[in-house]
Design a protein around this motif. Structure first.
Motif, short mmCIF file in Angstrom:
data_model
loop_
_atom_site.label_atom_id
_atom_site.label_comp_id
_atom_site.label_asym_id
_atom_site.label_seq_id
_atom_site.Cartn_x
_atom_site.Cartn_y
_atom_site.Cartn_z
N THR A 118 3.70 -10.51 -3.08
CA THR A 118 2.49 -11.33 -3.09
C THR A 118 1.26 -10.43 -3.09
O THR A 118 1.15 -9.51 -2.27
N VAL A 119 0.35 -10.69 -4.00
CA VAL A 119 -0.84 -9.84 -4.15
C VAL A 119 -1.91 -10.24 -3.14
O VAL A 119 -2.48 -9.40 -2.44
N THR A 120 -2.19 -11.53 -3.04
CA THR A 120 -3.21 -11.99 -2.10
C THR A 120 -2.63 -12.12 -0.70
O THR A 120 -1.46 -12.51 -0.53
N VAL A 121 -3.39 -11.77 0.29
CA VAL A 121 -2.94 -11.83 1.68
C VAL A 121 -3.50 -13.11 2.31
O VAL A 121 -4.69 -13.20 2.59
N THR A 264 8.31 -2.89 3.50
CA THR A 264 8.27 -4.25 2.95
C THR A 264 8.53 -5.26 4.07
O THR A 264 9.23 -4.96 5.05
N GLN A 272 6.73 -15.97 -0.29
CA GLN A 272 5.82 -14.84 -0.22
C GLN A 272 6.47 -13.65 0.51
O GLN A 272 7.18 -13.83 1.50
N HIS A 274 5.53 -9.17 1.28
CA HIS A 274 4.47 -8.18 1.20
C HIS A 274 5.04 -6.77 1.18
O HIS A 274 6.05 -6.48 1.84
N GLY A 276 3.85 -2.59 1.50
CA GLY A 276 2.80 -1.66 1.88
C GLY A 276 2.26 -1.92 3.26
O GLY A 276 2.06 -3.06 3.68
N GLU A 278 -0.66 -1.43 4.75
CA GLU A 278 -1.97 -2.07 4.94
C GLU A 278 -1.94 -3.55 4.59
O GLU A 278 -2.61 -4.37 5.23
N THR A 279 -1.15 -3.91 3.58
CA THR A 279 -1.01 -5.33 3.25
C THR A 279 -0.34 -6.08 4.38
O THR A 279 -0.74 -7.20 4.73
N SER A 282 -2.84 -6.67 7.15
CA SER A 282 -3.76 -7.77 6.86
C SER A 282 -3.10 -9.12 7.11
O SER A 282 -3.72 -10.05 7.63
N PHE A 283 -1.80 -9.23 6.75
CA PHE A 283 -1.10 -10.49 6.96
C PHE A 283 -0.98 -10.80 8.45
O PHE A 283 -1.26 -11.93 8.90
#
Length: 373
Positions: A118-121, A264, A272, A274, A276, A278-279, A282-283
């Motif tokens: 998923t690109v958007t968090v 991951t 969804q 994620h 990375g 940092e991603t 953010s989640f």
């Protein structure tokens, strides 16, 4: 059984039971049941694990074991000697293939096998898809008393490799016959000729199925196999303690510091996922705002460290079953984090021998499985 005898006394009928003695047929049946139990029960746990690998579901595996043992009991007269264990595996494999043939979806996967990261968090909205059947974790308590880690000389995978969540997920991508061939030949160490009995076809066709299956697995594991997950080292045990404290304390920085840069995170039944560090940060910066308190109970699944997580929905609410976390470690970092979350998570708690609610003072007394310390 001897029949009931009637005795008439003073106009009243009284019933006298004759001495109950089992008939020869009943005795023979009881002896047969006892003989079957002696032969079959020692293999129940490993047959269940085989069914889990085939089906990707703990609950379906339990059903398949029941079907296997019923079929074996009914056809015991057809057993012609040799390895009773191998005979049970043949029956179990056919039971699983029949179960897969009746399914709408033959594969139980994880979100990272379904779509790109998923690109958007953002927090998932609505409800998770109900038409997707997800891979389930396997409690390590069910692995007790199964044969040790020493593989058959003909096997390509050790038992520790072949129970990992990543391996079970990978073989779910194979067609059922190829999946069975990999399990029988590369995990159990059977010769291709032996696999023809449960799978049908010729030895050449089994070898062909094996070749195609190995080529598919090689796309995910370029060296042909996944790395063996050793039992957590003392340093990794400390990492797991830090993980528990970070989650219970909502210490976002402490949690993220435990992750590999390319870690991951997946959360079935949500699509969804994620990738990375940092991603993932953010989640969880958003996700942890939705619960007022967390309590983690150490356990283990698929030969990997795991936690059962209890959560409060409000500050004064009870701690209730929330999710099962399964961790994959590389060196002293977390490489993969799989959270089996609502509505999937809570129904797994019973399989892990855990209650659905947790009094504040009770977590230390819970029967939990240590992280292979």
């Amino acid at each position: 059984m001897k029949p009931l005898m009637k005795k008439v006394t003073g106009g009243l009928i009284s019933i006298t039971m004759a001495t109950a003695e089992p008939s020869r047929q009943e005795q023979a049946s009881e002896y047969a049941n006892q003989a079957f139990d002696r032969l079959a029960e020692p293999f129940r746990r490993e047959i269940k694990l085989h069914c889990y690998r085939m089906l990707g579901s703990l609950h379906e595996a339990e059903d398949a074991v029941q079907e296997t043992y019923l079929r074996a009991w009914r056809s015991l007269d057809s057993f012609e000697g040799g390895s009773f264990r191998a005979w049970l595996y043949r029956i179990a494999t056919n039971a699983c293939l029949n179960a897969l043939a009746s399914r709408k979806h033959v594969r139980r996967l994880l979100p990272d096998q379904q779509a790109p990261a998923t690109v958007t968090v953002e927090m998932p909205e609505g409800a998770p898809p109900i038409d997707v059947e997800w891979l389930e974790p396997y409690p390590d308590s069910n692995l007790k008393e199964i044969a040790d880690d020493a593989p058959n000389p003909e096997a390509r995978y050790t038992s520790r490799e072949a129970v990992q969540l990543a391996f079970v997920a990978a073989i779910q991508q194979l067609p059922p016959r190829q999946r069975a061939a990999i399990l029988l030949c590369d995990v159990l160490g059977w010769a291709a000729a032996e696999a023809t009995t449960p799978l049908g076809g010729s030895t050449a066709s089994i070898n062909s199925a094996l070749q195609r299956a190995r080529e598919t697995l090689a796309k995910r594991y370029p060296d042909g196999r996944l790395p063996v997950a050793p039992r957590p080292s003392p340093a990794q045990q400390k990492l797991l303690g830090r993980y528990l404290r970070a989650w219970e304390g909502h210490d976002l920085d402490g949690f993220v510091a435990l992750l590999k840069e390319d870690a991951t995170y997946t959360m079935p039944p949500w699509l969804q996922w994620h990738a990375g560090r940092e991603t993932i940060r953010s989640f969880f910066a958003m996700a942890w705002k939705t619960c007022s308190g967390l309590r983690l109970v150490p356990t283990a699944a698929n030969g990997q460290p795991a936690f059962a997580v209890y959560a409060r929905t409000d500050a004064d609410g009870p701690l209730t079953a929330h999710s099962i976390h399964v961790l994959a470690l590389e060196h002293d970092m977390i490489s993969t984090l799989t959270l089996f979350v609502p509505p999937t998570g809570p129904r797994l708690f019973q399989a892990f021998g855990l209650p659905l609610s947790l009094p504040d003072a009770a977590s230390a007394e819970l029967p939990s499985t240590a992280h292979h310390s």
